[in-house]
Design a protein around this motif. Structure first.
Motif, short mmCIF file in Angstrom:
data_model
loop_
_atom_site.label_atom_id
_atom_site.label_comp_id
_atom_site.label_asym_id
_atom_site.label_seq_id
_atom_site.Cartn_x
_atom_site.Cartn_y
_atom_site.Cartn_z
N VAL A 8 12.07 -8.38 19.06
CA VAL A 8 12.71 -8.35 20.37
C VAL A 8 12.77 -9.79 20.87
O VAL A 8 11.74 -10.39 21.16
N ILE A 9 13.96 -10.35 20.93
CA ILE A 9 14.11 -11.77 21.28
C ILE A 9 14.03 -11.92 22.79
O ILE A 9 14.78 -11.28 23.53
N PRO A 10 13.11 -12.74 23.28
CA PRO A 10 12.97 -12.89 24.73
C PRO A 10 14.19 -13.57 25.34
O PRO A 10 14.86 -14.38 24.71
N ALA A 11 14.46 -13.23 26.60
CA ALA A 11 15.53 -13.89 27.33
C ALA A 11 15.10 -15.30 27.70
O ALA A 11 13.91 -15.62 27.69
N GLY A 12 16.05 -16.14 28.03
CA GLY A 12 15.73 -17.50 28.44
C GLY A 12 16.86 -18.45 28.14
O GLY A 12 17.90 -18.06 27.59
N PRO A 15 17.40 -22.48 23.08
CA PRO A 15 18.28 -22.06 21.99
C PRO A 15 17.80 -20.78 21.33
O PRO A 15 16.59 -20.50 21.28
N LEU A 16 18.73 -20.01 20.83
CA LEU A 16 18.41 -18.69 20.29
C LEU A 16 17.40 -18.78 19.14
O LEU A 16 16.50 -17.95 19.04
N TYR A 17 17.53 -19.80 18.29
CA TYR A 17 16.60 -19.90 17.16
C TYR A 17 15.17 -20.14 17.65
O TYR A 17 14.20 -19.64 17.05
N GLU A 18 15.01 -20.92 18.75
CA GLU A 18 13.68 -21.15 19.29
C GLU A 18 13.08 -19.86 19.84
O GLU A 18 11.87 -19.60 19.69
N ARG A 19 13.91 -19.04 20.48
CA ARG A 19 13.40 -17.77 21.01
C ARG A 19 13.07 -16.79 19.89
O ARG A 19 12.15 -15.97 20.01
N LEU A 20 13.78 -16.90 18.77
CA LEU A 20 13.45 -16.06 17.62
C LEU A 20 12.10 -16.48 17.03
O LEU A 20 11.27 -15.63 16.66
N VAL A 21 11.85 -17.78 16.97
CA VAL A 21 10.53 -18.26 16.51
C VAL A 21 9.44 -17.80 17.46
O VAL A 21 8.35 -17.40 17.04
N ALA A 22 9.72 -17.84 18.78
CA ALA A 22 8.74 -17.38 19.76
C ALA A 22 8.41 -15.90 19.56
O ALA A 22 7.25 -15.49 19.68
N ALA A 23 9.42 -15.10 19.25
CA ALA A 23 9.18 -13.67 18.98
C ALA A 23 8.33 -13.48 17.74
O ALA A 23 7.42 -12.63 17.70
N LEU A 24 8.60 -14.28 16.72
CA LEU A 24 7.80 -14.22 15.49
C LEU A 24 6.35 -14.59 15.79
O LEU A 24 5.41 -13.91 15.36
N ARG A 25 6.16 -15.66 16.55
CA ARG A 25 4.81 -16.10 16.88
C ARG A 25 4.06 -15.02 17.67
O ARG A 25 2.88 -14.74 17.42
#
Length: 460
Positions: A8-12, A15-25
């Motif tokens: 689930v990719i957080p809003a914000g 950049p989208l790739y950074e939010r995808l990394v945040a979801a992974l973390r």
């Protein structure tokens, strides 16, 4: 374990790739992803999330650099144990994505420029707010620079506004003539900064078909009739991302259409200095309706943030000054002062000459390594090149290059109107030296070879 992870990719605003990394973390920290779990193949995850393959590829690379996962050729990417969550120490990818000039020529002269500034009689004046359109010395210098470098003869410094870079100049021009909800016409592939401005301003864009000279006049005529649009934003010389140059006949045809439909032209001429034989800009051919945008970020140094906006008439000049005043109160002072010092004492011409020479060498190197994959450049010193290919091939190439250690411009970054053209832009100036550029280009060449090999196997 099956690769079923669907984050689930957080809003914000990141950049989208950074939010995808945040979801992974976050999923690793919560235990939703255990050590040793294999992440989904990048293409599968991109399809499930409805995002570009390049976004997922970049996220996986960044996750590996952060120590979250380990990638194994032929097997995939696997979640690391928590103790292994440490930065992956390696050099970042070679920068073939950022379109800036090589820095050496300016760097060798900056100390001398600062020393000369101490002796300027007007130095202390720059501690105060600048006049609404900028200091007169900077406006005169900007006009002289445009006349010397962009075939913009007869530019009136009294209609020139100093800006914090050409990006601010574009913003001021757009805000002077557009209201929220208005339609802006531009090329089907365009500068990604223009796309960002239109989203922020609430304007609708219509990307128009192109050919070997850029924007097609027939497409412009049809779009005006279909949308009622009254503003065109265009980059006629070394178009970004394709590097194409409009002929004089093409420019004349667009001027005729603009006059017949009372169309305002916002002309981005930031690369004009790299096309010595380019036809005159629209600001010369149709001065009564053209905003001319330029600056020194692509020729002298991007950190100066010295841009120029020339308005077509007194009324539009006043609107543009008011638009600048709303967002910045006054033009910047000291970056423009350094640029002015260089323009006045001849250093700017020397920097540009050296940068052009370096550009020639870098473009020749790119053509040698990449060969027929490169669309024929229309200037021998073009700072960026275009590799036309299908959208899928472009995504694959960008992903392979990034995994190999070279970052190219994201294929979807310049797309205004999908379905017309696609490809990959490669920028030649950001890397510090030619040897690094060679390595980056060889990585891209290897990625191209892999793509050809995959297509051949698919045919078999």
């Amino acid at each position: 374990m099956l690769p079923t992870w669907t984050p689930v990719i957080p809003a914000g605003v990141a950049p989208l790739y950074e939010r995808l990394v945040a979801a992974l973390r976050a999923d690793i920290a919560s235990g939703a992803l255990a050590a040793g779990v294999r992440l989904p193949p990048q293409r599968d995850l991109a399809y499930r999330l409805g995002v570009g393959l390049g976004t997922v590829t970049r996220a996986y690379v960044e996750a590996e650099k952060a120590g979250l996962v380990s990638a194994h050729v032929g097997r995939g990417s696997f979640v690391n144990a928590p103790a292994e969550h440490r930065p992956y120490e390696r050099e970042g990818p070679i920068n073939l994505a950022q379109n800036i000039a090589p820095a050496a020529a300016a760097a060798s002269r900056i100390a001398e420029a600062l020393a000369r500034l101490r002796r300027r009689a007007d130095l202390s004046e720059h501690l105060a707010y600048a006049p609404p359109a900028g200091h007169e010395s900077q406006r005169r210098a900007g006009a002289a620079w445009l006349s010397r470098t962009s075939a913009y003869e007869g530019v009136d410094w009294r209609r020139l506004i100093c800006c914090a870079g050409a990006q601010q100049g574009l913003s001021v021009a757009l805000n002077s003539v557009l209201r929220p909800g208005d339609v802006l016409l531009t090329e089907a592939l365009a500068y990604h900064g223009l796309k960002a401005l239109t989203r922020y301003g609430g304007w609708r864009t219509r990307g128009l078909p192109m050919d070997a000279e850029g924007l097609r006049p027939d497409a412009l005529e049809a779009a005006i009739r279909a949308t009622g649009a009254r503003v065109l934003a265009v980059l006629p010389t070394l178009q970004n991302p394709t590097g194409r140059i409009m002929s004089r006949a093409r420019r004349d045809a667009i001027v005729e259409i603009a006059r017949r439909h009372d169309l305002t032209i916002i002309e981005d001429d930031i690369y004009g200095a790299y096309a010595l034989d380019a036809p005159p800009p629209f600001a010369v051919l149709a001065p009564e309706r053209t905003f001319h945008v330029s600056g020194v970020s692509k020729t002298l140094a991007p950190g100066l943030r010295a841009g120029f906006l020339v308005a077509p008439a007194a009324e539009t000049f006043e609107r543009a000054v008011e638009a600048l005043r709303v967002v910045a109160y006054a033009p910047p002072a000291f970056g423009g002062l350094i640029a002015t010092q260089w323009i006045e004492d001849g250093s700017a011409d020397a920097i540009l000459d050296e940068t052009r020479d370096e550009g020639r060498a870098r473009l020749a190197l790119a053509r040698q390594i990449l060969g027929a994959a490169v669309e024929t450049p229309q200037s021998p010193m073009a700072p960026h090149i275009w590799l036309p290919m299908s959208e899928l091939d472009a995504e694959r190439l960008a992903g392979r290059a990034l995994r190999g250690g070279a970052e190219v411009t994201a294929p979807d970054a310049p797309v205004v109107e999908p379905g017309h053209e696609s490809g990959v832009r490669i920028c030649l100036g950001a890397v510090g030296d030619r040897e690094t550029l060679r390595r980056g280009l060889e990585i891209v060449a290897g990625a191209l070879s892999s793509e050809v090999g995959e297509r051949s196997r698919a045919v078999i």
